[in-house]
Motif scaffolding. Structure first.
Motif, PDB file in Angstrom:
ATOM      1  N   LEU A 138       6.594 -15.644  65.853  1.00 48.63           N
ATOM      2  CA  LEU A 138       6.239 -15.982  64.469  1.00 48.63           C
ATOM      3  C   LEU A 138       6.503 -14.790  63.543  1.00 48.63           C
ATOM      4  O   LEU A 138       7.033 -14.949  62.441  1.00 48.63           O
ATOM      5  N   LEU A 139       6.148 -13.597  64.002  1.00 44.74           N
ATOM      6  CA  LEU A 139       6.249 -12.424  63.120  1.00 44.74           C
ATOM      7  C   LEU A 139       7.553 -11.649  63.328  1.00 44.74           C
ATOM      8  O   LEU A 139       7.765 -10.608  62.714  1.00 44.74           O
TER       9      LEU A 139
ATOM     10  N   PHE B 241       3.398 -16.595  55.883  1.00 45.84           N
ATOM     11  CA  PHE B 241       3.003 -16.834  57.282  1.00 45.84           C
ATOM     12  C   PHE B 241       1.595 -16.289  57.574  1.00 45.84           C
ATOM     13  O   PHE B 241       1.143 -16.328  58.711  1.00 45.84           O
ATOM     14  N   THR B 242       0.930 -15.756  56.553  1.00 45.51           N
ATOM     15  CA  THR B 242      -0.308 -15.018  56.855  1.00 45.51           C
ATOM     16  C   THR B 242      -1.475 -15.918  57.249  1.00 45.51           C
ATOM     17  O   THR B 242      -2.446 -15.447  57.820  1.00 45.51           O
TER      18      THR B 242
ATOM     19  N   TYR C 198       8.198 -14.295  52.914  1.00 44.95           N
ATOM     20  CA  TYR C 198       9.439 -14.420  53.674  1.00 44.95           C
ATOM     21  C   TYR C 198      10.400 -15.274  52.845  1.00 44.95           C
ATOM     22  O   TYR C 198      10.178 -16.469  52.652  1.00 44.95           O
TER      23      TYR C 198
ATOM     24  N   VAL D  48      -1.109 -18.697  59.150  1.00 45.81           N
ATOM     25  CA  VAL D  48      -0.703 -19.552  60.272  1.00 45.81           C
ATOM     26  C   VAL D  48      -1.710 -19.452  61.418  1.00 45.81           C
ATOM     27  O   VAL D  48      -2.183 -18.358  61.744  1.00 45.81           O
TER      28      VAL D  48
ATOM     29  N   ARG E  88       3.082 -16.098  68.879  1.00 39.92           N
ATOM     30  CA  ARG E  88       2.744 -15.182  67.778  1.00 39.92           C
ATOM     31  C   ARG E  88       3.744 -14.036  67.702  1.00 39.92           C
ATOM     32  O   ARG E  88       4.045 -13.549  66.608  1.00 39.92           O
TER      33      ARG E  88
ATOM     34  N   ASN F  33       7.748  -8.626  55.288  1.00 39.24           N
ATOM     35  CA  ASN F  33       6.452  -8.958  54.681  1.00 39.24           C
ATOM     36  C   ASN F  33       6.029 -10.388  55.029  1.00 39.24           C
ATOM     37  O   ASN F  33       6.628 -11.349  54.545  1.00 39.24           O
ATOM     38  N   PRO F  34       4.998 -10.568  55.863  1.00 32.56           N
ATOM     39  CA  PRO F  34       4.634 -11.913  56.329  1.00 32.56           C
ATOM     40  C   PRO F  34       4.119 -12.823  55.211  1.00 32.56           C
ATOM     41  O   PRO F  34       4.072 -14.029  55.382  1.00 32.56           O
TER      42      PRO F  34
END
Lengths: 112, 448
Positions: free
Chosen positions: B266-267, B285-286, B276, B288, B263, B272-273
């Motif tokens: 990932l970020l 990605f929000t 991307y 995931v 994690r 801005n997730p």
């Protein structure tokens, strides 16, 4: 208590923007992080390192808060005079943030 | 196209240009891989490579290309592992020739090496009406422009893979696209299947920094312990046709694959997730989900996406003056006071000698070099302090003089100053702009 006790963090960079993500070890602590780690609080902890704004993204599913700090890398990795050109150390600097003693706050608020 | 393949195994052989080589060899030999992918281009790397190419037209690719290929080609050949890399930097054609030469030396003369063209857009950028994203000034007014490279997507790589290349070399390609391309190729994903491309981008993003998802850039003793960092294993993504991925590593290698380090990666630096931007997709990605399915096996699902941007990002390299730097150490009682005196002396010397840097930074390493806001109290005086003075100057000669002003503290400064180092270098800085996707013509050249 320092943020370091209940959270871990990772720093990244793009140009002159630093990107810090903070994670609660225990999802039960996430609400507290969300309450305390406001963009203003993060900006004031990092002081004059951050020239621009701090934008926060909240990711409850990952127990994560992401902070995007503009103007935080002395012009960016390719031209900054800073020793830590990428701002890799900033995640650890952020974990040094002192959390408020929530117990005391609760007692005080109960007073008539 | 192998749409019937059930699972594809991608390995990340490097997370940056200077990365360790043995973990890539371990992946080639024991990773049971289909693809070994090397991401070696940081923002500035390609501008520096362009400088090398100007000095020698046969250079301008990654300096470790030859060492890496010598190390991994035997294992890749034996195990049928295809290689994808951006080690072409400013000269993919010369890099391809080098890979063929290495392959011939190890007895693989019929290797198929392909390279991608089209990322170099210097002429286009220099004459464009575009603006620099950071400053909003016109690109055409950026003085000292030395390079302009568009971030290409997965598409030309997919063409190269379909053409049967054993090794595919690019210059500037978006990092996750290097990993997305083989998934598109193997599973036959459509180039507008935004959710699949979003999930594939999640996989690429997790792998592109190699050791950063297997326990590197993570350990914090007592809080986050990681075993075996000296022999850290690089990551493998085992990907299914629907995009579900399991992140893992070679059994017995160092490091750990856990929900926590996945994690964090990932970020990592995505801003801005929910948005991307890559050349392939606007990834989200929000949603995931990351779950441990077995020790050192972490499942990743739920990446989504929307339509790709109409523009491509371009990295502009430009000459931005010089930086001179000098450092000197002080220790024992009064170290901090002597370090501060040293700084004052250098500041005064710069005035006296007419050396006026456009920007000057005076750090006390161990005290305030990283975090200037820290207030040092006398009773907490450090056992040693290192003075570091850095300045931006218009000429190399001035940058050298700045370092010299620190060095002369040896015999002219406070007591007990030691361990001087100094440096002077030209700055190639990076800015960005956007250009219309249609303005960039990519190509693929197959050599064998």
């Amino acid at each position: 208590m320092k943020l370091h006790e209940i959270a871990h963090a990772r720093a990244g960079d793009k140009g002159n923007t630093s990107d810090l993500t903070v994670f609660a070890y225990d999802p039960a602590h996430f609400a507290r992080l969300e309450r305390e780690l406001t963009p203003q609080r993060v900006k004031s902890h990092l002081g004059r390192m951050v020239e621009g704004e701090v934008v926060r993204y909240v990711l409850p599913g990952l127990s994560a808060l992401k902070f995007v700090l503009t103007g935080a890398l002395g012009g960016g990795v390719t031209r900054t005079l800073a020793l830590d050109a990428h701002g890799k150390c900033l995640s650890s600097v952020l974990l040094g943030l002192e959390l408020r003693d929530e117990g005391k706050k609760t007692r005080r608020s109960r007073r008539p | 196209m192998g749409a019937a393949r059930k699972k594809i195994r991608l390995g990340a052989g490097a997370g940056y240009s200077g990365d360790r080589i043995e973990p890539a060899v371990e992946l080639a030999e024991k990773g049971d891989l289909d693809y070994l992918i090397f991401e070696c281009l940081a923002e500035r790397t390609i501008a520096l490579a362009q400088q090398c190419r100007l000095n020698d037209p046969a250079k301008g690719y990654d300096p470790l290309l030859e060492d890496r290929m010598v190390a991994v080609l035997p294992g890749c050949r034996r195990n049928g592992v295809r290689i994808i890399t951006n080690m072409g930097a400013a000269n993919p054609a010369a890099a391809a020739a080098k890979v063929r030469a290495v392959a011939a030396r190890i007895g693989w003369p019929d290797i198929k090496v392909g390279y991608i063209t089209g990322d170099e857009v210097l002429k286009l950028a220099a004459t464009s009406r575009g603006r620099v994203l950071e400053t909003e000034t016109p690109v055409a007014r950026l003085a000292g422009l030395v390079s302009a490279h568009a971030y290409l997507g997965a598409e030309p790589l997919v063409v190269a893979l379909a053409g049967g290349a054993d090794v595919v070399i690019t210059g500037r390609t978006a990092d996750p696209s290097l990993f997305l391309a083989p998934l598109i190729h193997e599973f036959g994903w459509a180039l507008d299947d935004w959710n699949r491309l979003g999930q594939g981008t999640v996989v690429g993003h997790l792998l592109e920094c190699a050791g950063q998802v297997t326990g590197g850039y993570f350990a914090d003793p007592g809080h986050k312990d990681v075993p075996g960092l000296a022999r850290l294993g690089f990551p493998i993504a085992e990907v299914s046709a629907n995009g579900r991925a399991v992140i893992t590593k070679v059994p017995g290698s160092g490091g750990a694959v856990t929900v926590r380090n996945c994690r964090e990666q990932l970020l990592y630096e995505i801003h801005n997730p929910a948005c991307y931007l890559t050349p392939d997709v606007t990834a989200d990605f929000t949603r995931v989900r990351i779950t441990e399915v077995a020790p050192d096996r972490v499942a990743v699902t739920g990446g989504t996406g929307r339509r790709r941007p109409d523009t491509l990002k371009v990295s502009l390299g430009y000459r931005d003056g010089f930086i001179g730097e000098g450092q000197i150490s002080y220790a024992g009682p009064g170290a901090l006071a002597r370090a501060r005196l040293a700084t004052e002396i250098v500041r005064e010397r710069l005035k006296l000698t007419g050396l006026q840097p456009a920007e000057l930074r005076c750090d006390l390493v161990g005290v305030n070099a990283i975090f200037p806001a820290v207030h040092v109290r006398r009773k907490h005086e450090p056992a040693e302090v290192r003075v570091r003075i850095a300045g931006r100057t218009p000429t190399l000669a001035d940058a050298v003089r700045l370092g010299n002003e620190v060095e002369t503290l040896y015999t002219n400064g406070p007591a007990g100053g030691g361990g001087v180092t100094k440096s002077a270098r030209e700055v190639i800085a990076i800015a960005s702009t956007l250009i219309p996707r249609d303005a960039v013509r990519t190509g693929f050249v197959s050599t064998s």
